[in-house]
Write an enzyme that holds these catalytic residues in place. Structure first.
Site, mmCIF file in Angstrom:
data_model
loop_
_atom_site.group_PDB
_atom_site.id
_atom_site.type_symbol
_atom_site.label_atom_id
_atom_site.label_comp_id
_atom_site.label_asym_id
_atom_site.label_seq_id
_atom_site.Cartn_x
_atom_site.Cartn_y
_atom_site.Cartn_z
ATOM 1 N N ASP A 167 0.861 -1.185 0.000
ATOM 2 C CA ASP A 167 0.000 0.000 0.000
ATOM 3 C C ASP A 167 0.894 1.231 0.000
ATOM 4 O O ASP A 167 2.132 1.104 -0.062
ATOM 5 C CB ASP A 167 -0.981 -0.019 1.192
ATOM 6 C CG ASP A 167 -2.326 0.589 0.807
ATOM 7 O OD1 ASP A 167 -2.345 1.751 0.375
ATOM 8 O OD2 ASP A 167 -3.353 -0.103 0.927
ATOM 9 N N HIS A 216 -2.905 3.161 -4.659
ATOM 10 C CA HIS A 216 -2.308 2.651 -3.411
ATOM 11 C C HIS A 216 -0.913 2.081 -3.666
ATOM 12 O O HIS A 216 -0.551 1.021 -3.143
ATOM 13 C CB HIS A 216 -3.229 1.609 -2.753
ATOM 14 C CG HIS A 216 -4.432 2.221 -2.094
ATOM 15 N ND1 HIS A 216 -4.354 3.017 -0.978
ATOM 16 C CD2 HIS A 216 -5.754 2.184 -2.406
ATOM 17 C CE1 HIS A 216 -5.567 3.422 -0.626
ATOM 18 N NE2 HIS A 216 -6.434 2.943 -1.479
ATOM 19 N N GLU A 268 -9.850 2.803 -5.212
ATOM 20 C CA GLU A 268 -9.432 4.173 -4.903
ATOM 21 C C GLU A 268 -8.245 4.639 -5.749
ATOM 22 O O GLU A 268 -7.194 4.993 -5.222
ATOM 23 C CB GLU A 268 -9.098 4.269 -3.404
ATOM 24 C CG GLU A 268 -10.303 3.949 -2.538
ATOM 25 C CD GLU A 268 -10.026 3.991 -1.047
ATOM 26 O OE1 GLU A 268 -10.880 4.508 -0.309
ATOM 27 O OE2 GLU A 268 -8.973 3.491 -0.604
HETATM 28 C C1 ACM Z 1 -10.864 -0.442 0.599
HETATM 29 O O1 ACM Z 1 -11.339 -0.432 1.737
HETATM 30 N N1 ACM Z 1 -10.268 0.633 0.113
HETATM 31 C C2 ACM Z 1 -10.937 -1.613 -0.255
#
Ligand code: ACM
Ligand code: ZN
Length: 456
Positions: free
Chosen positions: A114, A187, A251
């Site tokens: 991440d 991410h 995201e």
């Molecule tokens: C997430 O909670 N961004 C998958």
């Protein structure tokens, strides 16, 4: 009384009434007989037996006589753990796997990369562990309360490939499949800190020290980005024997892609309508690569946007609508809606008495009552719901004892939502059994939230 008494195991052929992962457990005064059609079924019978054993030292071991015929409702019984925002040791991961096995979970979703840290050794790209696995400091508290104060302490950690092999072997002995997650295209700031040439701007970047979503993502216009990711995935595929690879997909802001000449050239060349379709192009290219390696790809529900790649499994987290849409398109789905499957949310309304959490409210009864198959789904599409998963994101969970507190007993409730025939579910009965079970958790030194125990 006598030493001849035995636990007798028998394995029946697949074509008998006992399904995969199911078992019969017969406990009489003469013997304990376990019948199953798979090793997993026998293993789950033993977990049931362990749950029936008294925890306190006794001179005579007493187990209730029972005839149990048991099998799970769902195939995907998952727990997730974010090891990027905070890192958990090999021993802690093993304890997590032990708890999962006790409650008959069969899938561990290991969130390994991440923005704030890359946690898996990749031999071809040593900077991922030399640079991407360390952030220079960490934000303190919740941003809405603190205004970004930092602890000024470097934070790092990663699993070597040898560590990972050891953990996979440990999981396999417990009939648990590990699904590794390598996040893309968003991410990915920690990876870009070491390899900024795979971003749209060229950087420089550093692993993030605050939580949230970054605009810096992999460049989808650059072919060398795909080579980089495919080389990483090649090592991941060689390490993990399971058939599933999770590629994130959530995201991913499109700001950089909108102004990147390479990304825009790709949109034009591939005749894509917009940046959402560019993400879909990205996903499909990776799905093709992984499919050729015999793997099945899973992604968060954003992978639906711009068109779903053939064969991809959707993990529905922004509610259930993504999961429903995917199942209607005959894609397999794992349900993990924020409500009630995010175990990083509060479990009590008295948040001043709780450790700091990200927010939300997912109390134990809501988890227990969860039904993974949505009522709105067309009845002929229900087989596409593989199951569900509890997610433990760790922005606000700095140590493993806190992971235990957030995960338990909610994972016990989810275990029943996934395993038990709804007709046999009963919250009061669950709490009564959980109260007895809590002695076993005490014996294992598990820091569970004990508010479900009625004060006498
Ligand atoms: C997430 O909670 N961004 C998958
Ligand atoms: Zn770009």
């Amino acid at each position: 009384m006598g030493l001849h008494k035995a636990i007798v195991f028998s394995i029946t052929p697949f074509d008998t009434a006992i399904k995969e992962e199911g078992y019969l457990l017969n406990i009489s005064s003469d013997e304990i007989r376990i019948t199953a059609s798979t090793g997993a079924g026998s293993f789950y019978a033993i977990q049931t037996l362990i749950q029936l054993l008294p925890v306190e030292q006794q001179t005579r071991l007493k187990i209730p006589a029972a005839a149990i015929a048991d099998e799970p409702q769902y195939k995907w019984r998952g727990m997730h753990l974010d090891c990027s925002r905070h890192f958990f040791s090999k021993e802690e991961i093993k304890k997590y796997l032990d708890l999962m096995a006790l409650y008959k979970f069969n899938t561990f979703h290991w969130h390994l990369t991440d923005d704030q840290g890359w946690r898996i050794e990749i031999k071809k790209y040593p900077l991922l562990t030399q640079i991407s696995s360390t952030r220079k400091e960490t934000v303190i508290g919740h941003p809405k309360d603190t205004g970004n104060k930092f602890d000024r302490k470097p934070y790092s950690g990663y699993y070597s490939q040898e560590d990972i092999k050891e953990i996979i072997a440990y999981a396999t002995e417990r009939h648990i499949t590990i699904v590794p997650e390598i996040e893309m295209p968003g991410h990915s700031v920690a990876a870009l800190a070491a390899y900024p040439q795979y971003s749209c701007t060229g950087g420089p970047f550093e692993p993030m020290t605050i939580w949230g979503v970054s605009n810096e993502v992999f460049c989808a216009g650059n072919d060398s980005t795909f080579s980089f990711i495919e080389n990483i995935l090649s090592e991941v595929c060689a390490l993990f024997p399971g058939k599933y690879i999770h590629i994130g997909g959530d995201e991913c802001p499109k700001d950089r892609w909108k102004t990147c000449a390479k990304c825009q050239a790709r949109i034009k060349k591939e005749k894509l309508a917009n940046e959402a379709e560019l993400q879909s192009y990205f996903t499909k290219r990776i799905v093709n690569y992984l499919t050729a390696k015999g793997k099945t790809v899973i992604g968060w529900d954003e992978i639906l946007e711009g068109g779903l790649a053939p064969g991809a499994i959707v993990m529905s987290w922004r509610g259930t609508s993504g999961g429903i849409a995917a199942a209607e398109q005959e894609h397999y789905v794992v349900m993990s809606p924020g409500n009630p499957c995010y175990f990083d949310h509060y479990q009590s309304k008295k948040i001043n008495e709780e450790p700091l959490a990200i927010g939300g409210y997912n109390p134990l009864p809501a988890v227990y009552d969860y039904v993974p198959t949505p009522k709105k789904l067309s009845p002929d599409k229900t087989p596409y719901i593989l199951g569900a998963q509890g997610n433990v994101w760790t922005e606000y969970i700095p140590d493993f004892s806190h992971v235990e507190y957030m995960a338990l007993p909610r994972m016990c409730a989810l275990a029943e939502a996934l395993w038990t025939d709804p007709e046999n579910k009963n919250y009061k009965g669950f709490i009564r059994r959980l109260t007895i079970q809590s002695k076993l958790l005490d014996a294992k030194n598990v820091n569970y939230d004990n508010k479900f125990i009625k004060k006498k």
